[in-house]
Every structure is written in structure tokens, then in C-alpha cells.
Design an enzyme around this catalytic site. Structure first.
Site, PDB file in Angstrom:
ATOM      1  N   LYS A 128      -0.306   5.282   8.478  1.00 54.33           N
ATOM      2  CA  LYS A 128       0.495   5.393   7.260  1.00 54.33           C
ATOM      3  C   LYS A 128      -0.405   5.517   6.047  1.00 54.33           C
ATOM      4  CE  LYS A 128       1.809   2.009   4.878  1.00 54.33           C
ATOM      5  NZ  LYS A 128       1.420   1.325   3.595  1.00 54.33           N
ATOM      6  N   LYS A 151      -7.296   1.751  -3.200  1.00 56.12           N
ATOM      7  CA  LYS A 151      -7.017   1.360  -1.817  1.00 56.12           C
ATOM      8  C   LYS A 151      -7.227   2.544  -0.878  1.00 56.12           C
ATOM      9  CE  LYS A 151      -5.687  -1.144   1.682  1.00 56.12           C
ATOM     10  NZ  LYS A 151      -4.418  -1.869   1.773  1.00 56.12           N
ATOM     11  N   THR A 173       0.874  -1.168   0.000  1.00 54.41           N
ATOM     12  CA  THR A 173       0.000   0.000   0.000  1.00 54.41           C
ATOM     13  C   THR A 173       0.911   1.217   0.000  1.00 54.41           C
ATOM     14  OG1 THR A 173      -1.806  -1.130   1.139  1.00 54.41           O
ATOM     15  CG2 THR A 173      -1.764   1.273   1.253  1.00 54.41           C
TER      16      THR A 173
END
Length: 300
Positions: free
Chosen positions: A253, A185, A110
Site C-alpha cells: 500500500k 514517509k 500513512t
């Protein structure tokens, strides 16, 4: 195999496969590739983890990403962030330096859409395909081989990687051009962040009101309020259990990527920005490794 669940695999290949990054996601994903019949060579920054993987699944391990990627038809990467990704893909010991023309690099990290587009361009210059392919489903999804994979990249490259990726996924979908997988995502994480905060507030409210919240969750999960988070995390939130699943540090994050992208494209994400600060509160409470459903701990 102890670290992955049992599942059936559609016949494909077999191919020479490299897997770079054997964390909580990569270790079982690479295991499913081996169980599906592919010849797998792994690399991990901590060599002992690579040796442990080989002991369990066979295959081989390499001392550098470049050597892991040599002669591979597919190179899969699953590391922590943009910097980690560049460190294992670029440079004289990086995966791209060892890959053959016609091979395909698939990134399950990711990361940002920017780095996805950057790597796509560099790979194209070497006649190598590239797919940005972040996953959803968490550690349990990786272990059981039922991840959801959202992909960005060229159609031909996607069609080549899809049957191989189905070794560890239940859905592999191309959502657009290079970088689109990472953007999808981000949408996923935006939706989860707001949903978990709402679920936290609902459970905390019900507990303050003296309700049997496990019973209430059972009732409302059959109506419009139902969600994966409610069904899989609601009861554990009531029980104050947060030692599994997707960690707070990882969510922060990911939300950092969302907020940076939103600044660049002008999107307004006020709830996401607020929930990001709530996760910062959990970090200050020492909850870096708590599951993301720990948002409720701020409200008790």
C-alpha cells in the site's frame, strides 16, 4: 498496562483528546496518551475494540467519529488509507463535523500528500488546525512509545501538537508544509524497500556459499553495512521467521503511494518499482501478513 511498555512522560496538559482508529498502532498510541494523563475518548469501526481499550485504559468510547471528536482539544487519527481517512474525518458523522474551532486534527495514517493537503484546507475553513504526521517504528515502537513522527503543516499547529505526541514518540519533527509529512514517509519507505532487498540478497548469497550467516551478520553489522534492518531482522531472516513487524500488504500500500507520487512529480524510482513487484510475488505466495523482511523467501 499489558498492551504498552513502561515509560516516563513529560508533563503537558492535561487535554481532552480523541483517538480514532485502534489498530495495531493506534491502540497503544492512545494508551500512552491516557497514561500521560489526558482524558481520552476513542472511536473504532469495530466497537468491541473500543470497549476493550476502555477496559484497559479507562476513558470513554463513542459510536461515531463526530461524537468522539466533540469538545476535544486534539483529535488523532490512525487508519488504513486515504479512503478510510476520508470516511472517519468527512461527512455528517465525521470528526470534522464534531470538532470545535481552535482544535487540532492530527493524522497518523500513512496516506497520500494529496489527501493531507485536502484535509488541511477543509480544516482551515473551520478554523481547525491540521497536521499530517505519519509514523515510523512499527508496532514495537508504538507499544514502547518510541515512534518517529514526520510532520507537515503550519508551524503554530505543529508546536501545539508536538509535546502531546511525545507521549508515544521519541522524535516529532516538522519537515515542511501540509503534505510534507506524507512525502517524508514515502522517502522512508523507499529507503527501507531497497535496503531489505539488498539484505535479503546478501543473506541468501551467504547461505548458498555455506557461511554461518548469523556470525557474518554479527561481524558486518559493526561496519559500513550496518542498519536497523540488519540488527533487528537479519537473524530472523536466517531463521525463516516472519510473523512480526510491518506486513507485506501494508508495504505494498505504501509503495503504491510512492509510485503514484513519483508519476506525478517525475521522480525516477526503478529499484522501488522492482521491489514492489517482489512484494507482489510474496502476496501470490500467501505472504500477505508476513513481515516485510520476508523478501528473502523469494531467493531461497
Amino acid at each position: 498496562m499489558a498492551s504498552i511498555g513502561t515509560r516516563s512522560y513529560e508533563p503537558t496538559g492535561p487535554f481532552n483528546v480523541s483517538f480514532i482508529g485502534l489498530g495495531v498502532m493506534g491502540f497503544p498510541m492512545a494508551g500512552h496518551l491516557a497514561q500521560a494523563g489526558h482524558a481520552v475518548r476513542v472511536y473504532n469501526r469495530t466497537p468491541s475494540k473500543a470497549r476493550l481499550w476502555v477496559q484497559e485504559f479507562g476513558g470513554t468510547h463513542a459510536p461515531t467519529p463526530r461524537e468522539a471528536a466533540a469538545d476535544a482539544d486534539f483529535v488523532f487519527v490512525c487508519v488504513g488509507n486515504d479512503d478510510d481517512l476520508r470516511s472517519v474525518v468527512l461527512g455528517p458523522d465525521g470528526a470534522l463535523a464534531g470538532m470545535k474551532p481552535g482544535a487540532l486534527l492530527v493524522d497518523h495514517t500513512t496516506a497520500s500528500a494529496k489527501v493531507a493537503r485536502e484535509l488541511h484546507a477543509l480544516a482551515r475553513d473551520q478554523e481547525i488546525g491540521f497536521i499530517d504526521a505519519p509514523v515510523s517504528g512499527g508496532q514495537a515502537g508504538a507499544v514502547n512509545g518510541v515512534l518517529t513522527v514526520m510532520c507537515g503543516g503550519d508551524v503554530d499547529a505543529f508546536e501545539r501538537m508536538r509535546p502531546v505526541a511525545l507521549s508515544y514518540a521519541q522524535a516529532v519533527t516538522r519537515v515542511g508544509e501540509p503534505g510534507a509529512g506524507q512525502l517524508a514517509k514515502m522517502v522512508n519507505q523507499i529507503c527501507i524497500a531497497g535496503l531489505v532487498q539488498g539484505l535479503s540478497e546478501g543473506i541468501a548469497f551467504g547461505m548458498k556459499a555455506g557461511l554461518d550467516m548469523k556470525l557474518v551478520l554479527e561481524v558486518i553489522s559493526k561496519g559500513a553495512a550496518q542498519s536497523w534492518q540488519m540488527q533487528n531482522r537479519g537473524a530472523t531472516m536466517v531463521d525463516d521467521q516472519f510473523d512480526f513487524g510491518f506486513a507485506v500488504d501494508w508495504m505494498r500500500k505504501d509503495l503504491g503511494l510512492v509510485l503514484e507520487e513519483a508519476r506525478n512529480n517525475g521522480a525516477r524510482v526503478p529499484v522501488t518499482a522492482l521491489v514492489d513487484q517482489f512484494y507482489a510475488d510474496l502476496q501470490q505466495m500467501g505472504g500477505n501478513r508476513w513481515d516485510t523482511s520476508a523478501l528473502i523467501k523469494r531467493l531461497r
